[in-house]
Design an enzyme around this catalytic site. Sequence first.
Site, PDB file in Angstrom:
ATOM      1  N   LYS A   1       4.544  -0.301  21.110  1.00 30.24           N
ATOM      2  CA  LYS A   1       3.218  -0.032  20.442  1.00 30.24           C
ATOM      3  C   LYS A   1       3.320   1.007  19.895  1.00 30.24           C
ATOM      4  CE  LYS A   1       1.719  -4.812  20.891  1.00 30.24           C
ATOM      5  NZ  LYS A   1       0.573  -5.728  21.585  1.00 30.24           N
TER       6      LYS A   1
ATOM      7  N   GLN B   1      -4.419  -5.473  24.791  1.00 31.28           N
ATOM      8  CA  GLN B   1      -3.335  -5.945  26.115  1.00 31.28           C
ATOM      9  C   GLN B   1      -3.941  -7.449  26.543  1.00 31.28           C
ATOM     10  OE1 GLN B   1      -0.461  -5.510  24.362  1.00 31.28           O
ATOM     11  NE2 GLN B   1       0.554  -7.774  25.420  1.00 31.28           N
TER      12      GLN B   1
ATOM     13  N   ASP C   1      -5.610  -7.040  16.310  1.00 35.15           N
ATOM     14  CA  ASP C   1      -4.830  -8.273  16.144  1.00 35.15           C
ATOM     15  C   ASP C   1      -6.069  -9.716  15.569  1.00 35.15           C
ATOM     16  OD1 ASP C   1      -2.506  -8.245  18.040  1.00 35.15           O
ATOM     17  OD2 ASP C   1      -4.385  -7.356  19.650  1.00 35.15           O
TER      18      ASP C   1
END
Length: 300
Positions: A63, A107, A130
Amino acid sequence: MTSTALKAEQTGAKLIDGKAVALKMREAQRARVEALQATGVTPGLAVVLVGDDAASSIYVSRKVKACEAVGIKSISHRHPSSITNEELLVLIGKLNADPNVHGILVQLPLPAHIDMAKVLETIAPEKDVDGFHLYNVGALVVGRQIFPPCTPYGVMHLLEYSDIPIEGRNVVVIGASNIVGKPMALMLMARDATVAICHAKTRDLGQWTILADILVVAAGVPNLIVPQMVKTGAVVIDVGINRLPDGKIVGDVDFEGVRKKASYITPVPGGVGPMTIAMLLENTIQSAERKAGLREPAHD
Ligand code: NAD
């Protein structure tokens, strides 16, 4: 038999090349970042990684690298799994207040002692790239797309890119997780598909999958979908990522078998995976564009 189905039987399915689509999107994203920079704004993504899970570390590195490729400034916050709940919430609070941060990504998975729900709820909804904050989940339920979760958002892009009609189609989604299956079903419903969701407790999976014009598989079970479960001419999207004992990465679909029957299919790797990252960049750039007044605000 429809002409699409006939073509699939004769020639095998067309590959949907997620890697190529993601790279193409990247060119446009780079141009948008340059336009933002011209207004004095560099999009910033804060990536929070807790613990030393090897797979998470690889995902985060990918990422960060993708951010660099389009000019997004990524700021990594790596913490040992000994970090407390409180310390993590304080960090999120600081990132919420930082005007240079347009997106915050924590994450997953988080270590067991961390209250994941609380962490996700603490992220400011307008930086929740997200799309896991309850506000953004709710927005998706009522048909407003603010930050759609990246993996299903990537699948929608692949379908659109391949000109695959969605309205009125029978879609079967396998997997009902909060990050893939459920938002996937909501996005497809918002596009007027008829959607069924199957999961680990579904009895006789094949009686559902055989009805699908579009089959989206996100279970995490290698070879779950074999040719006799797939309608001839179906579009098959394989979200699964599984590492076999020999180290090979495969999806949830028997790719070689099913490609002979489907009209379109995504490979693993190189299908949905690259799109997940592309959509993370997309959400981060959109967030910065909103902040810079180049896009409608997300909140009324
Ligand atoms: P999860 O474990 O949270 O959920 C799996 C879902 O699949 C559950 O709803 C479960 O009931 C269902 N399921 C499990 N076994 C099944 C079976 N035998 N039959 C029918 N349903 C079954 O997983 P997740 O986070 O939703 O991820 C699913 C898969 O997608 C995993 O392989 C994961 O690695 C992959 N994934 C890929 C990307 C990507 O970028 N390509 C992103 C996220 C997840």
